[in-house]
Motif scaffolding. Sequence first.
Motif, PDB file in Angstrom:
ATOM      1  N   ASP A  44    -109.471  -6.525 -24.641  1.00  0.00           N
ATOM      2  CA  ASP A  44    -109.946  -8.110 -25.504  1.00  0.00           C
ATOM      3  C   ASP A  44    -110.925  -8.108 -24.082  1.00  0.00           C
ATOM      4  OD1 ASP A  44    -109.320  -8.251 -28.120  1.00  0.00           O
ATOM      5  OD2 ASP A  44    -107.498  -9.370 -27.338  1.00  0.00           O
ATOM      6  N   GLY A  45    -110.905  -8.233 -22.546  1.00  0.00           N
ATOM      7  CA  GLY A  45    -112.248  -8.380 -22.089  1.00  0.00           C
ATOM      8  C   GLY A  45    -112.693  -7.151 -21.618  1.00  0.00           C
ATOM      9  N   LEU A  46    -112.658  -6.455 -22.472  1.00  0.00           N
ATOM     10  CA  LEU A  46    -113.103  -5.166 -21.396  1.00  0.00           C
ATOM     11  C   LEU A  46    -115.171  -5.310 -21.424  1.00  0.00           C
ATOM     12  CD1 LEU A  46    -113.355  -3.010 -19.549  1.00  0.00           C
ATOM     13  CD2 LEU A  46    -113.023  -1.253 -21.536  1.00  0.00           C
ATOM     14  N   ILE A  47    -116.193  -5.921 -22.659  1.00  0.00           N
ATOM     15  CA  ILE A  47    -117.285  -5.496 -23.356  1.00  0.00           C
ATOM     16  C   ILE A  47    -118.102  -7.328 -23.339  1.00  0.00           C
ATOM     17  CG2 ILE A  47    -118.337  -4.915 -25.404  1.00  0.00           C
ATOM     18  CD1 ILE A  47    -116.951  -2.384 -24.689  1.00  0.00           C
ATOM     19  N   ASP A  48    -118.763  -7.163 -22.836  1.00  0.00           N
ATOM     20  CA  ASP A  48    -119.867  -8.194 -22.543  1.00  0.00           C
ATOM     21  C   ASP A  48    -119.910  -8.876 -23.538  1.00  0.00           C
ATOM     22  OD1 ASP A  48    -120.902  -9.896 -21.915  1.00  0.00           O
ATOM     23  OD2 ASP A  48    -122.747  -9.075 -21.390  1.00  0.00           O
TER      24      ASP A  48
ATOM     25  N   ALA B 298    -129.514  -2.479 -27.484  1.00  0.00           N
ATOM     26  CA  ALA B 298    -128.465  -2.276 -26.729  1.00  0.00           C
ATOM     27  C   ALA B 298    -127.248  -1.581 -27.046  1.00  0.00           C
ATOM     28  CB  ALA B 298    -127.791  -3.658 -28.231  1.00  0.00           C
ATOM     29  N   THR B 299    -127.652  -0.057 -28.188  1.00  0.00           N
ATOM     30  CA  THR B 299    -127.660   0.388 -28.475  1.00  0.00           C
ATOM     31  C   THR B 299    -127.551   1.560 -27.214  1.00  0.00           C
ATOM     32  OG1 THR B 299    -129.149   1.699 -29.370  1.00  0.00           O
ATOM     33  CG2 THR B 299    -127.830   1.187 -30.857  1.00  0.00           C
ATOM     34  N   ALA B 300    -128.531   1.455 -26.208  1.00  0.00           N
ATOM     35  CA  ALA B 300    -128.796   2.287 -25.090  1.00  0.00           C
ATOM     36  C   ALA B 300    -127.182   2.022 -23.669  1.00  0.00           C
ATOM     37  CB  ALA B 300    -130.159   2.749 -24.943  1.00  0.00           C
ATOM     38  N   ARG B 301    -127.575   0.807 -24.038  1.00  0.00           N
ATOM     39  CA  ARG B 301    -126.354   0.020 -23.071  1.00  0.00           C
ATOM     40  C   ARG B 301    -125.229   0.450 -23.531  1.00  0.00           C
ATOM     41  NH1 ARG B 301    -126.436  -5.879 -23.209  1.00  0.00           N
ATOM     42  NH2 ARG B 301    -124.859  -5.798 -21.461  1.00  0.00           N
TER      43      ARG B 301
ATOM     44  N   GLN C 111    -110.789  -8.878 -34.122  1.00  0.00           N
ATOM     45  CA  GLN C 111    -111.668  -9.929 -33.827  1.00  0.00           C
ATOM     46  C   GLN C 111    -112.725  -9.099 -33.013  1.00  0.00           C
ATOM     47  OE1 GLN C 111    -107.579 -11.271 -31.707  1.00  0.00           O
ATOM     48  NE2 GLN C 111    -107.555 -12.376 -33.256  1.00  0.00           N
ATOM     49  N   PRO C 112    -113.398 -10.182 -32.398  1.00  0.00           N
ATOM     50  CA  PRO C 112    -115.327 -10.144 -32.295  1.00  0.00           C
ATOM     51  C   PRO C 112    -114.887 -10.005 -30.582  1.00  0.00           C
ATOM     52  CG  PRO C 112    -115.024 -12.096 -33.103  1.00  0.00           C
ATOM     53  CD  PRO C 112    -113.253 -11.811 -33.381  1.00  0.00           C
ATOM     54  N   GLY C 113    -114.981  -8.550 -30.569  1.00  0.00           N
ATOM     55  CA  GLY C 113    -115.059  -7.758 -29.636  1.00  0.00           C
ATOM     56  C   GLY C 113    -113.790  -6.892 -28.822  1.00  0.00           C
ATOM     57  N   ARG C 114    -112.968  -6.680 -29.711  1.00  0.00           N
ATOM     58  CA  ARG C 114    -111.493  -6.208 -29.328  1.00  0.00           C
ATOM     59  C   ARG C 114    -111.815  -4.492 -29.277  1.00  0.00           C
ATOM     60  NH1 ARG C 114    -106.441  -8.292 -31.896  1.00  0.00           N
ATOM     61  NH2 ARG C 114    -106.873  -9.512 -30.258  1.00  0.00           N
ATOM     62  N   LEU C 115    -111.429  -3.671 -28.526  1.00  0.00           N
ATOM     63  CA  LEU C 115    -111.530  -2.464 -28.306  1.00  0.00           C
ATOM     64  C   LEU C 115    -110.564  -1.542 -28.125  1.00  0.00           C
ATOM     65  CD1 LEU C 115    -113.950   0.132 -27.342  1.00  0.00           C
ATOM     66  CD2 LEU C 115    -112.847  -0.759 -25.029  1.00  0.00           C
ATOM     67  N   ALA C 116    -110.606  -0.288 -29.133  1.00  0.00           N
ATOM     68  CA  ALA C 116    -109.130   0.356 -29.293  1.00  0.00           C
ATOM     69  C   ALA C 116    -109.720   1.385 -28.992  1.00  0.00           C
ATOM     70  CB  ALA C 116    -109.064  -0.302 -30.311  1.00  0.00           C
ATOM     71  N   LEU C 117    -108.898   2.009 -28.329  1.00  0.00           N
ATOM     72  CA  LEU C 117    -108.918   3.778 -27.920  1.00  0.00           C
ATOM     73  C   LEU C 117    -107.898   4.019 -28.446  1.00  0.00           C
ATOM     74  CD1 LEU C 117    -110.460   4.198 -24.032  1.00  0.00           C
ATOM     75  CD2 LEU C 117    -110.986   3.977 -26.304  1.00  0.00           C
TER      76      LEU C 117
END
Length: 211
Positions: A20-24, A77-80, A166-172
């Motif tokens: 939940d904290g990896l993406i700005d 944003a997509t380039a980032r 949830q907003p900004g949550r990343l799953a791998l």
Amino acid sequence: MQPHELLLESLADQGWAVSDGLIDPQLCNQLRAQCTQDWDQGRFRQASIGHGAQVSTHTDIRGDSICWLEPEQAQGATARFLALTEAWRGELNRHFFLGLNNAEFHFARYPAGQGYKKHMDQHQGQPNRKISLVLYLNSQWTQEDEGELCLYCPDSGQEMTRILPQPGRLALFRSDTILHEVRPCKRIRWSLTGWFRRDTAGTWGQTPYGV
């Protein structure tokens, strides 16, 4: 331990990981704005299932619409985001020796009431996809909104976890071993989804099957 190190450790230990904290948060907001703009401008298409001659559309199985990110046209944003994932590809190769040499990503929009039944991201006879990624772009989300990503144990088939979008949550997770589904949502559900791949020469950028 840094968030990206925890993510890699979890991926190694259990075949999936969540952060939940990896993406700005600012980047997530910008990606959400781009995603909704692409929707408003008619750039999405109904997603399909299958591959090769078997590609077809079945909204009772898979109900989202998608818009592919084109790296050569990426700006802002997509380039980032693509620059970040390129760095992650290097990290994944260093940790897991996967030989990843490519990636593909798209925005996804599930309307209320839709989901995606159990499936594997690595199609039979198409072993290119190795690691799946999902970044949730919803502005807010509660348990009552449902739409969870459910992951199933490769050995027993039992549910391992439910990941709320949830907003900004990343799953791998492992594309070749983790059976998963998207539970029907009760409100519009936005995400950025894709795969780190190992492709042979001449196949990069080809997606001849449903996603």
